[in-house]
Design an enzyme around this catalytic site. Structure first.
Site, PDB file in Angstrom:
ATOM      1  N   CYS A 142     -24.134  19.989 -25.009  1.00 36.59           N
ATOM      2  CA  CYS A 142     -24.670  19.674 -26.257  1.00 36.59           C
ATOM      3  C   CYS A 142     -26.384  20.160 -26.456  1.00 36.59           C
ATOM      4  O   CYS A 142     -26.566  21.108 -26.457  1.00 36.59           O
ATOM      5  CB  CYS A 142     -24.556  18.043 -26.743  1.00 36.59           C
ATOM      6  N   LYS A 163     -23.992  16.424 -40.515  1.00 35.30           N
ATOM      7  CA  LYS A 163     -23.617  16.297 -39.307  1.00 35.30           C
ATOM      8  C   LYS A 163     -22.322  16.567 -38.913  1.00 35.30           C
ATOM      9  O   LYS A 163     -21.512  16.392 -39.803  1.00 35.30           O
ATOM     10  CB  LYS A 163     -23.726  14.809 -38.996  1.00 35.30           C
ATOM     11  N   SER A 192     -20.717  16.036 -31.824  1.00 36.16           N
ATOM     12  CA  SER A 192     -21.509  15.054 -32.780  1.00 36.16           C
ATOM     13  C   SER A 192     -23.128  15.682 -32.675  1.00 36.16           C
ATOM     14  O   SER A 192     -23.674  15.564 -31.514  1.00 36.16           O
ATOM     15  CB  SER A 192     -21.557  13.574 -31.967  1.00 36.16           C
ATOM     16  N   HIS A 235     -18.507  17.470 -26.631  1.00 35.42           N
ATOM     17  CA  HIS A 235     -18.812  16.096 -25.555  1.00 35.42           C
ATOM     18  C   HIS A 235     -17.511  15.739 -25.103  1.00 35.42           C
ATOM     19  O   HIS A 235     -16.949  14.834 -25.493  1.00 35.42           O
ATOM     20  CB  HIS A 235     -19.255  15.095 -26.299  1.00 35.42           C
ATOM     21  N   GLU A 237     -16.968  14.673 -22.361  1.00 38.63           N
ATOM     22  CA  GLU A 237     -17.190  13.550 -21.494  1.00 38.63           C
ATOM     23  C   GLU A 237     -16.849  12.220 -22.229  1.00 38.63           C
ATOM     24  O   GLU A 237     -16.623  11.134 -21.783  1.00 38.63           O
ATOM     25  CB  GLU A 237     -18.517  13.612 -20.636  1.00 38.63           C
ATOM     26  N   ARG A 249     -22.997   3.073 -35.714  1.00 37.83           N
ATOM     27  CA  ARG A 249     -24.300   2.902 -35.877  1.00 37.83           C
ATOM     28  C   ARG A 249     -24.808   3.445 -37.111  1.00 37.83           C
ATOM     29  O   ARG A 249     -26.022   2.985 -37.637  1.00 37.83           O
ATOM     30  CB  ARG A 249     -24.970   3.753 -34.604  1.00 37.83           C
TER      31      ARG A 249
END
Length: 310
Positions: A142, A163, A192, A235, A237, A249
């Site tokens: 990333c 985003k 993300s 991502h 992972e 969040r």
């Protein structure tokens, strides 16, 4: 085969509960085998979660892996206790005279800042340069991938209109890529981020290859010709609930985020997310360890620097 981490590392209990073979250092030293030494530069704020995610993937292969955790000295983590950082993390000064079979550089929540304004940028540049002669293959994730492409090749990151958040369908662009050997024709990956890199900028650099892309998320995987540098913009992972945590969040912060794409069943953010990328994530890291590290790295770690200089 097992992954070698400290028995006291929080990830150890999690991995053992998932039947991933975790070996103590004492037992490992009695075996007549050299484990792959993998350095993890963890720039994520949720250090323990990221350690666990990557240890899970690196430990779920037939290869024995010794994981060494690295932190930057020029930044103090606000989300992880000082005790944890002191007990389990090393500084660059303590490892710079060593050589490693592989290194993983994570993302970081600083992508909307110019690279040079990140407080640890100069230290990271020193690590990037050092990796060219002390690490056989470096796996960038990333923001870590964007930072690596910028430092090594001058490729700028570009802001996105909003985003990019969700789980996107990808395809293998470079059909002969051994990094994606065994993959289905299409596969899912979480993203993300607020920035991207343009494929035209990458294609303009001799020696760089685009290995995988997504129509919605753009370039996903890039490597240099020798495989000593691998850049991954997503991502793989991530746990099943990582995007959920980021979404909640952002909602709490009043950002009013869009619902992550292809994540909640029927886009119902009260429903439990479905993980659709676990198998491809395991295969990705298995292929990197096997074909980019294990098959070619010298048995004598001291020879890694000589190999990379050549």
């Amino acid at each position: 085969m097992p992954i070698m981490i400290s028995n006291d590392l929080p990830a150890a209990a999690t991995l053992q509960s998932e039947n991933i073979f975790v070996m103590t250092e004492g037992r490992a030293t009695t075996q007549d085998i050299r484990p792959l030494r993998i350095l993890l530069l963890n720039l994520m704020p949720t250090k323990i979660a990221t350690e666990t995610q990557l240890a899970r993937l690196l430990g779920n292969t037939p290869l024995q892996v010794e994981l060494v955790l690295l932190k930057v000295e020029s930044h103090v983590s606000k989300n992880t206790t000082e005790e944890h950082m002191i007990n389990f993390y090393q500084t660059f000064d303590s490892v710079k005279d060593q050589t490693f079979d592989g290194m993983v550089i994570t993302g970081a929540p600083v992508e909307r800042m110019p690279f040079e304004e990140v407080d640890y940028w100069q230290e990271l540049c020193e690590i990037f340069e050092w990796s060219k002669t002390h690490v056989f293959s470096t796996f960038h994730i990333c923001w870590g991938a964007q930072a690596g492409l910028y430092y090594h090749y001058g490729i700028e990151k570009k802001p996105l209109p909003k985003k990019l958040s969700g789980v996107y369908r990808h395809r293998v662009t470079h059909k002969g890529s051994i990094l994606f050997r065994g993959f289905d024709d299409t596969f899912m990956v979480p993203h993300s981020r607020y920035t991207t890199v343009d494929r035209e900028d990458i294609l303009a650099i001799p020696g760089l290859k685009i290995l995988s892309e997504s129509e919605e998320a753009g370039v996903y995987a890039v490597s240099n010709k020798g495989g000593s540098q691998v850049f991954i913009t997503g991502h793989s992972e991530y746990d099943a609930d990582t995007l959920l945590g980021e979404y909640l969040r952002d909602k709490k912060a009043g950002i009013a985020p869009d619902i992550p794409v292809n994540y909640f069943p029927n886009d119902d953010d009260t429903a439990e997310p479905v993980c659709t990328w676990r198998s491809s994530a395991n295969l990705l890291y298995c292929n990197w360890l096997n074909y980019f590290v294990y098959q070619d790295t010298p048995y004598d770690l001291k020879q890694i620097g000589l190999a990379r200089k050549d």
